[in-house]
Design an enzyme around this catalytic site. Structure first.
Site, PDB file in Angstrom:
ATOM      1  N   SER A  64     -15.204  15.324  24.403  1.00 13.98           N
ATOM      2  CA  SER A  64     -14.466  14.916  25.594  1.00 13.98           C
ATOM      3  C   SER A  64     -13.656  13.664  25.300  1.00 13.98           C
ATOM      4  O   SER A  64     -13.861  12.984  24.285  1.00 13.98           O
ATOM      5  CB  SER A  64     -15.429  14.653  26.754  1.00 13.98           C
ATOM      6  OG  SER A  64     -16.066  15.844  27.163  1.00 13.98           O
ATOM      7  N   ALA A  65     -12.739  13.344  26.199  1.00 10.66           N
ATOM      8  CA  ALA A  65     -11.906  12.146  26.038  1.00 10.66           C
ATOM      9  C   ALA A  65     -12.777  10.890  26.116  1.00 10.66           C
ATOM     10  O   ALA A  65     -13.777  10.850  26.842  1.00 10.66           O
ATOM     11  CB  ALA A  65     -10.835  12.109  27.125  1.00 10.66           C
TER      12      ALA A  65
END
Length: 360
Positions: A64-65
């Site tokens: 994920s970011a």
């Protein structure tokens, strides 16, 4: 999802940007993020994208970011000794950071759907333990990963203090997730396009708080023929550490504490010099006049001072090429634990055990 902060040149630069944007707000979360280099969890050839605030996916491997992980780590409100369950544990990046905070007396379990991703996570975990300098600076709760569908966890499984789900949860599965949580515990998961923090306040009561608008791929539901029994996921057992393991924990802790005391009042950090700022020099010229025939004509002549400025400017630029670390001073704490252990009057086999068989 991501893109909320500027890209960094390296891991520290990325963390600085996350702090500035208020995604990282506490010291313990910052320390965990700095200790684990995000780039180490990327495949070779993709590391250039590691320090951008963007999600990354290659095959079944997914990260994920950074802004999402930051919000998750802050929302979990981690403390030493807590139990943690990561549903959709992926590369193990988040679980490893959590392990640095909950410490050796916590519980750190992960469930991941894909066998190849679990193998990848175990490889990255082993590499961290064997090679990362950060490992000796923290007390660590090693993650344990199992393969399975997190919607098929055994009904009689134990509960956890903290849970994170890294995939979109349908409203139908919300209560299923809540049951895995201890009273007083915190569950963080994306539900209906909102990263949500859920606190269990009683046997049948919860409090919810929306953290951030997000977009996650949904949980994968296991497909099976009518009447076919599901593949139940058995979570790792809750085990008590052996006396040998406890001894290692406390010996390492004592040595680390003694080193901290010895360093009190001394310069305990090595300062990396700041980048010298480039001087903006204007070219200076002197007006002179020369005779051409019967006419007096003005002519510009460079001064010796200008030549000196140009030489100085070139030296500064050369230094910047050798070391361009930005305008922020970076502090790196020395790691002396290995030297302390090697100096102990102990058999080599016991020293190796205390070092977790690390080679450096």
């Amino acid at each position: 999802m991501g893109g909320a902060v500027s890209a960094g040149e390296d891991n520290d630069d990325l963390i600085d940007n996350l702090k500035e944007a208020q995604y990282i707000r506490t010291d313990k979360v910052e320390q965990a993020f700095r200790a684990i280099d995000r780039g180490d969890y990327y495949l070779d050839g993709y590391r250039d994208n590691a320090y951008k605030d963007l999600a990354w996916k290659h095959g079944n491997i997914h990260l994920s970011a950074p802004c999402i992980y930051s919000e998750v780590m802050e929302a979990l409100k981690l403390q030493p000794g807590l139990s943690f369950l990561n549903l959709g544990s992926g590369t193990g990046y988040l679980s490893t950071m959590v392990g640095l905070i909950i410490g050796p007396f916590g519980v750190n379990h992960g469930v991941e759907l894909h066998t190849d991703v679990v193998e990848y996570a175990r490889e990255k975990l082993e590499d961290f333990i064997k090679n990362s300098d950060s490992f000796d600076k923290f007390e660590f709760c090693e993650p344990v990963f199992v393969v399975g569908n997190c919607l098929e966890i055994s009904a009689d499984s134990h509960q956890y203090d903290r849970i994170y789900c890294g995939a979109g949860v349908q409203k139908d599965h919300e209560n299923y997730m809540k049951v895995l949580l201890k009273i007083g515990g915190i569950l963080v998961m994306p539900i209906e396009d909102q990263l949500t923090q859920i606190t269990r306040t009683g046997q049948c009561s919860w409090e919810s708080k929306n953290i951030l608008a997000v977009s996650f791929a949904p949980l994968v539901q296991q497909s099976r023929a009518d009447g076919e029994k599901p593949d139940t996921v058995e979570l790792p057992l809750l085990t008590v550490r052996s006396l040998q393991d406890l001894s290692r924990v406390y010996i390492r802790r004592t040595l680390r504490d003694l080193d901290s005391e010895d360093s009190a009042g001394k310069e305990a950090v090595q300062r990396v010099p700041q980048k010298r700022k480039r001087r903006r020099c204007q070219r200076r010229r002197i007006n002179t006049y020369v005779f051409v025939g019967n006419q007096l004509i003005p002519q510009m002549v460079e001064s010796e001072e200008e030549e000196h400025v140009e030489e100085e400017q070139k030296e500064v630029e050369d230094e910047e090429e050798e070391r361009d670390i930005g305008d922020i001073e970076i502090l790196k704490q020395a790691n002396t634990l290995r030297d302390q252990i090697m100096a102990l009057p102990l058999p080599e086999s016991l020293k190796a055990y205390l070092l977790f068989y690390r080679e450096k």
